[in-house]
Every structure is written in C-alpha cells, then in structure tokens.
Design an enzyme around this catalytic site. Structure first.
Site, short mmCIF file in Angstrom:
data_model
loop_
_atom_site.label_atom_id
_atom_site.label_comp_id
_atom_site.label_asym_id
_atom_site.label_seq_id
_atom_site.Cartn_x
_atom_site.Cartn_y
_atom_site.Cartn_z
N CYS A 131 0.39 3.52 3.02
CA CYS A 131 1.03 2.91 4.20
C CYS A 131 2.53 3.20 4.20
O CYS A 131 3.12 3.49 5.25
CB CYS A 131 0.80 1.40 4.21
SG CYS A 131 -0.95 0.91 4.19
N CYS A 154 0.83 -1.22 0.00
CA CYS A 154 0.00 0.00 0.00
C CYS A 154 0.86 1.27 0.00
O CYS A 154 1.68 1.48 0.90
CB CYS A 154 -0.92 -0.04 1.22
SG CYS A 154 -1.56 1.55 1.75
#
EC number: 5.3.4.1
Length: 366
Positions: A181, A178
C-alpha cells in the site's frame, strides 16, 4: 464599523504559510534541477551547497523516491544557498562513475565550493531529507503538507460517493501498515491528480484496517484491494490490472471514456465523437449550396447524443457553422489561435476546453 487590523508579524507569518503551501502543492520534476555531464560542475561545487540524487529511470526504488524528492525540491526552490538536483546515470554514466555511484538511488551532499561529496544514509522521505539539508546548510525550510486529490472515504461518506450513479469510482482498500500500500500510495496520488479535472471520475481510498465492517462487506481480504464502481455496476468489480501509473490510466480511459495521458493532459482523441465522422465527411464534401442540408443532418444526430458526447457534438455543429460563415480558412486560423492560447499560462479547465475544440476542428481539416 472599523475593520480589525492584522499585525505585520501575523500577516508575514500568514504569507509565509501560503507561499510554502503553494510551493509544495505544485511540486513537480521541474523543481529538481536535472544535471548533465556538461552542467554538473557548473552548478555543483560553486557558491551554494547541493544535494544530488544519482538515479536510473528503470529503478523501482528511484520511482518510489521521486515524489518525495520533488516535494523536497519544491520546498527548497527559493532557498538560494541550496541546490536540489539529480543525475540520470543511464544517460550520464561518466558523472556517476566519477562520484563512485554503484547503486540506485545514491544521494550525495556537496558542501558549498566543494566537489568532495558526503553520502546521505538517512530515510528517503521529504521530511528526513529536509532535516538533513537544514542541518548541513543551516537553513530552516519546512515541508508543507501537499493537498491530496484522492477522496478519503469513511463509513459516513462511502455510499454517497461510491454509489453515485453519475460517477465512475475507483476505490483502494488499504491498511496503513501494508508495504504494498505504501508503494502504491504515490502512484495512486498521481492517478488522482491526472483525473482531477474530470467530474465524472473519482479516485478514492478507504482505510480498511480502521473500517473493517465496510471492507468485509465488499469482500476485502488482502491489501491493497482495488475495486471499480462504474455508473452501471454499483456492486463493484475487482481491478486486477497492473499497478503502474500507465496501467491505471489505460484502465480509466477505457472504462470511463476519458482521454488523458499519464501527465493529466488530454490526448488527441479527447472530444472526438466517432459517430459524427461520416457527417463531417459529408459536410466537407458537399457543395456550398448543399452544406446547409448536411449541417441539418449533423444537428439531428447531435440532438440524440447524451453525456459528454452531447457537449462535444455542439462544438461540431458550431465549427460547421463557422466554416459556412467564414470559409474553409477558418479551421486553420482557429486551430493556430487555440495553439497560441495553449502555450500561455492558462487554467487546466481552459486548457482542456481548447484542446477539445482543437481536436474537433482537426476532423474538419482532414
């Protein structure tokens, strides 16, 4: 029984590993030399090569690079043939203009004795930067792994950490692939570092891509998802605030009753128990022969306090006793002594202890 002997070679290798780990574990902005218009040519183009980052404080990509560049600086700190430096282009526009900087961050390599730079075009990780510097400067510096302050959760440890009623726990549910992230990771690491001295606060994460059942249990459908599990609500509540370090610090301070800034230092509010303010005022306003009575009232109220406030309350009582014993000058002299101690090299826990005591003493001098 004879003690096993360690070969000199093995001992030397061990010491090098320890030194490398220590250097990187304490990586900070101080490990990267900040250059100005007046110092640039005194440091660059001299008897060592230099890698220079030209950045702007408001630049998102620069903020993302910062922890990687600091790791690089820490790793090369003792490499005498290489300088790792940076220039704030908002403050020193003429330097950045001179070297053709038009976007941020721009990273340039200056060979030893030269002010003719070569632009770095590689990946912006500490490892990639180190590989580049090593190839240009014929050095052999390694980037050691930095110990993390983030608690890594698994299905086996989740309940014992997150559902602990003595802890306030912030959990990031993330996926390794991600992008958001990855952007959050260095900020989240800094947040964990800010609160590493606070036993009642835990900053944790869970690989939700790997542990899908646990993520689904807590309603995670996107990444990163942040949930806060305070002492009084172990069902968890969504964190919907901003994702800059200051946003997280404000949230934790408000929710957990902590008093830290974004550098992990205690603020002037740390240790202050507002409910004791009227009793301090009464104590200070009382005549000497009435102060014992005011102290007794304070002791009664402190005995009713719980949690961290109970510990701080004892410092209030001890401070009042010292003032009765040594006179009103005690507050000023003790505060000055604590300040001198804070200016020395002391452990973070001792620094916290002294700041709290100094803050509480300040309430007796107002």
């Amino acid at each position: 029984m004879a003690t096993p002997q360690i070969s000199r070679k093995a001992l030397a290798s061990l010491l090098l590993l320890v030194a490398a780990a220590a250097a990187v574990s304490t990586a900070s902005a101080d490990d990267v030399l900040a250059l100005t218009e007046s110092t640039f040519e005194k440091e660059v183009g001299q008897d060592r090569a230099a890698l220079v980052e030209f950045y702007a404080p408001w630049c998102g990509h620069c903020k993302k690079l910062a922890p990687e560049y600091e790791k690089l600086g820490a790793s090369f700190k003792k490499a005498k043939s290489v300088l790792i430096a940076k220039v704030d282009c908002d403050e020193h526009k003429s330097v950045c203009s001179k070297y053709g900087v038009s976007g941020y961050p721009t990273i340039q390599w200056f060979p030893k004795g030269s002010l003719e730079p070569k632009k770095y075009e590689g990946q912006r990780t500490a490892e990639a930067l180190a590989e580049y510097v090593n190839s240009e400067a014929a050095t052999n510096v390694k980037i050691a792994a930095v110990p993390s302050s983030v608690v890594v959760l698994t299905p086996e440890t989740f309940d014992s950490v997150v559902l602990d009623e003595t802890k306030d726990v912030l959990v990031e549910f993330y996926a390794p692939w991600c992008g958001h992230c990855k952007h959050l990771a260095p900020i989240y690491e800094k947040l964990a570092s800010v609160y590493k001295q606070d036993e009642g606060v835990v900053i944790a994460n869970l690989d939700a891509d790997k542990h899908t059942a646990l993520a689904e249990k807590y309603g995670v459908s996107g990444f990163p998802t942040l949930k806060f599990f305070p002492k009084g609500n172990k069902a968890g509540e969504d964190y919907d605030g901003g994702r800059e370090l200051d946003d997280f610090v404000k949230f934790i301070n408000e929710k957990c009753g902590t008093s830290r800034d974004s550098k992990g230092q205690l603020t002037s509010e740390a240790g202050i128990v507002e409910s004791l303010a009227p009793l301090v005022k009464e104590f200070l306003g009382a005549a000497n022969d009435k102060r014992k009575e005011a102290l007794s009232k304070m002791e009664e109220d402190v005995a009713k306090l719980t949690g961290p406030a109970a510990k701080y309350g004892k410092i209030y009582v001890n401070s009042a006793k010292k003032i009765m014993e040594k006179g009103s000058e005690y507050t000023k002299k003790e505060s000055e002594r604590l300040q001198r101690m804070l200016e020395k090299s002391i452990s973070p826990s001792k620094a916290d202890e002294f700041v709290i005591k100094k803050n509480i003493l300040s309430t007796f001098s107002s």
